[in-house]
Write a protein that holds these residues in place. Structure first.
Motif, PDB file in Angstrom:
ATOM      1  N   UNK A 181      -4.439  -0.781 -34.653  1.00 47.35           N
ATOM      2  CA  UNK A 181      -4.667   0.063 -33.472  1.00 47.35           C
ATOM      3  C   UNK A 181      -3.501  -0.028 -32.494  1.00 47.35           C
ATOM      4  N   UNK A 182      -2.975  -1.230 -32.265  1.00 45.67           N
ATOM      5  CA  UNK A 182      -1.853  -1.395 -31.340  1.00 45.67           C
ATOM      6  C   UNK A 182      -0.620  -0.682 -31.864  1.00 45.67           C
ATOM      7  N   UNK A 183      -0.345  -0.835 -33.155  1.00 43.16           N
ATOM      8  CA  UNK A 183       0.828  -0.187 -33.745  1.00 43.16           C
ATOM      9  C   UNK A 183       0.718   1.324 -33.691  1.00 43.16           C
ATOM     10  N   UNK A 184      -0.475   1.855 -33.914  1.00 39.69           N
ATOM     11  CA  UNK A 184      -0.656   3.307 -33.850  1.00 39.69           C
ATOM     12  C   UNK A 184      -0.346   3.849 -32.461  1.00 39.69           C
ATOM     13  N   UNK A 185      -0.762   3.137 -31.423  1.00 40.58           N
ATOM     14  CA  UNK A 185      -0.469   3.574 -30.058  1.00 40.58           C
ATOM     15  C   UNK A 185       1.017   3.485 -29.751  1.00 40.58           C
ATOM     16  N   UNK A 186       1.688   2.455 -30.250  1.00 32.92           N
ATOM     17  CA  UNK A 186       3.119   2.286 -29.981  1.00 32.92           C
ATOM     18  C   UNK A 186       3.942   3.382 -30.633  1.00 32.92           C
ATOM     19  N   UNK A 187       3.631   3.734 -31.869  1.00 31.95           N
ATOM     20  CA  UNK A 187       4.405   4.764 -32.548  1.00 31.95           C
ATOM     21  C   UNK A 187       4.070   6.162 -32.036  1.00 31.95           C
ATOM     22  N   UNK A 188       2.816   6.396 -31.667  1.00 35.08           N
ATOM     23  CA  UNK A 188       2.430   7.720 -31.167  1.00 35.08           C
ATOM     24  C   UNK A 188       3.016   8.005 -29.790  1.00 35.08           C
TER      25      UNK A 188
ATOM     26  N   UNK B  24      10.171   1.229 -33.384  1.00 35.77           N
ATOM     27  CA  UNK B  24      10.467   0.216 -34.395  1.00 35.77           C
ATOM     28  C   UNK B  24       9.589  -1.004 -34.252  1.00 35.77           C
ATOM     29  N   UNK B  25       9.319  -1.405 -33.018  1.00 34.89           N
ATOM     30  CA  UNK B  25       8.402  -2.537 -32.806  1.00 34.89           C
ATOM     31  C   UNK B  25       6.998  -2.194 -33.281  1.00 34.89           C
ATOM     32  N   UNK B  26       6.626  -0.918 -33.150  1.00 36.25           N
ATOM     33  CA  UNK B  26       5.335  -0.491 -33.666  1.00 36.25           C
ATOM     34  C   UNK B  26       5.243  -0.668 -35.176  1.00 36.25           C
ATOM     35  N   UNK B  27       6.329  -0.400 -35.876  1.00 34.14           N
ATOM     36  CA  UNK B  27       6.328  -0.613 -37.326  1.00 34.14           C
ATOM     37  C   UNK B  27       6.266  -2.100 -37.670  1.00 34.14           C
ATOM     38  N   UNK B  28       6.813  -2.954 -36.803  1.00 31.85           N
ATOM     39  CA  UNK B  28       6.677  -4.403 -37.018  1.00 31.85           C
ATOM     40  C   UNK B  28       5.206  -4.804 -36.938  1.00 31.85           C
ATOM     41  N   UNK B  29       4.513  -4.278 -35.936  1.00 34.93           N
ATOM     42  CA  UNK B  29       3.085  -4.580 -35.792  1.00 34.93           C
ATOM     43  C   UNK B  29       2.296  -3.962 -36.944  1.00 34.93           C
ATOM     44  N   UNK B  30       2.694  -2.768 -37.381  1.00 31.86           N
ATOM     45  CA  UNK B  30       2.068  -2.155 -38.550  1.00 31.86           C
ATOM     46  C   UNK B  30       2.199  -3.063 -39.779  1.00 31.86           C
ATOM     47  N   UNK B  31       3.371  -3.673 -39.949  1.00 33.77           N
ATOM     48  CA  UNK B  31       3.585  -4.572 -41.087  1.00 33.77           C
ATOM     49  C   UNK B  31       2.647  -5.766 -41.014  1.00 33.77           C
ATOM     50  N   UNK B  32       2.489  -6.319 -39.814  1.00 37.53           N
ATOM     51  CA  UNK B  32       1.547  -7.429 -39.645  1.00 37.53           C
ATOM     52  C   UNK B  32       0.139  -7.005 -40.031  1.00 37.53           C
ATOM     53  N   UNK B  33      -0.248  -5.797 -39.610  1.00 38.24           N
ATOM     54  CA  UNK B  33      -1.583  -5.305 -39.941  1.00 38.24           C
ATOM     55  C   UNK B  33      -1.774  -5.067 -41.425  1.00 38.24           C
ATOM     56  N   UNK B  34      -0.772  -4.490 -42.097  1.00 35.92           N
ATOM     57  CA  UNK B  34      -0.907  -4.235 -43.534  1.00 35.92           C
ATOM     58  C   UNK B  34      -0.946  -5.531 -44.332  1.00 35.92           C
ATOM     59  N   UNK B  35      -0.213  -6.549 -43.889  1.00 37.47           N
ATOM     60  CA  UNK B  35      -0.283  -7.846 -44.561  1.00 37.47           C
ATOM     61  C   UNK B  35      -1.653  -8.481 -44.364  1.00 37.47           C
ATOM     62  N   UNK B  36      -2.207  -8.326 -43.163  1.00 36.79           N
ATOM     63  CA  UNK B  36      -3.539  -8.875 -42.913  1.00 36.79           C
ATOM     64  C   UNK B  36      -4.588  -8.162 -43.756  1.00 36.79           C
ATOM     65  N   UNK B  37      -4.487  -6.839 -43.860  1.00 39.20           N
ATOM     66  CA  UNK B  37      -5.424  -6.100 -44.722  1.00 39.20           C
ATOM     67  C   UNK B  37      -5.258  -6.505 -46.186  1.00 39.20           C
TER      68      UNK B  37
END
Length: 272
Positions: free
Chosen positions: A68-75, A84-97
């Protein structure tokens, strides 16, 4: 297995059924005296203070929050660094999933998020690597030009989103984009968005580039906000193919690519 007898009051619509004795077994069904079947829902056992949460539980908390945080940052589209920081958070989320999928045996969830992790790594390189370098180079060139003898510079990529103020310093809106003449390479006009909230119910107006002055903190429109509001609004999907003509009350752009001075524009402002 030891069964502990207890008395349970079951309220039903039939008045003749009152209290019945049932035998409860943890997690199992026990046949009632009057027929039917009773299922007891077990409460999760309380974890002791020293017991640490499992990897699946921790990942299950991190994954949705990071997504959710990454989606708000990139949007938000706030530049290469934030995106780019949003994609870093996205990576953390995809690894957690992926960890949740592995721990729970959900192969589809695991494979999907492993693929998304690779996509997110490309996004990190695209925005925090290449695009950030482009933006930093343009920003430094613009900063150095302000102290040099040559005319001040600004990056053409910043033409969209520049703040616009009128001749009196009142903020009008922001530029959406600018149209450039192919043959001469000169700016033809800017499209300025005003009003609305977050792009909703905003108004678009085309203004000749000769009616602007460029400053380090944005563009200054050489007319009042009231005059700007009198210009015709545009359809978001139908911009003019040529330079919009100036209304009668508005000073015509000077020939040869010149522009009216602040004094000339101020004279035409209402009440000045």
């Amino acid at each position: 297995m030891t069964l502990r007898p207890c008395r349970t009051a079951l309220r039903r619509r039939a008045p003749e059924i009152a209290l019945i004795d049932v035998a409860l077994a943890s997690g199992t069904g026990t046949r009632l005296r009057g027929g039917g079947f009773f299922w007891q829902l077990r409460r999760p056992a309380r974890r002791s203070a020293r017991e640490t949460p499992s990897v699946e539980e921790v990942a299950g908390l991190i994954a949705p929050a990071a997504t959710m945080i990454a989606a708000m940052m990139t949007a938000a589209n706030l530049g290469a660094r934030v995106t780019g920081s949003g994609f870093v958070v996205f990576t953390l989320g995809s690894l957690a999933w992926s960890a949740v999928g592995f721990a729970s045996g959900q192969t589809n969830l695991l494979l999907t998020n492993l693929f998304l992790t690779m996509v997110n790594l490309v996004g990190i390189w695209r925005w925090l690597g290449r695009q950030r370098g482009y933006e930093d180079g343009a920003r430094r060139a613009a900063e150095r030009s302000r102290g040099a003898a040559a005319p001040s510079l600004f990056a053409a990529s910043t033409l969209a989103g520049l703040p616009v103020s009128d001749i009196r310093g009142e903020e009008i809106g922001k530029t959406v984009d600018a149209m450039v003449e192919c043959k001469s390479g000169c700016l033809s006009y800017f499209v300025v968005a005003s009003g609305g909230i977050g792009g909703i119910d905003e108004s678009l107006r085309a203004v000749p580039a000769s009616l602007f002055e460029c400053h380090a903190d944005g563009l200054v429109l050489l007319m009042s906000a009231a005059e700007f509001e009198k210009r015709d609004t545009l359809d978001s999907a139908a911009w003019p193919a040529r330079l919009p003509r100036a209304p009668r009350h508005e000073p015509e752009p000077a020939s040869g690519g010149g522009r009216p001075s602040r004094e000339q524009a101020h004279v035409t402002a209402p009440g000045s």
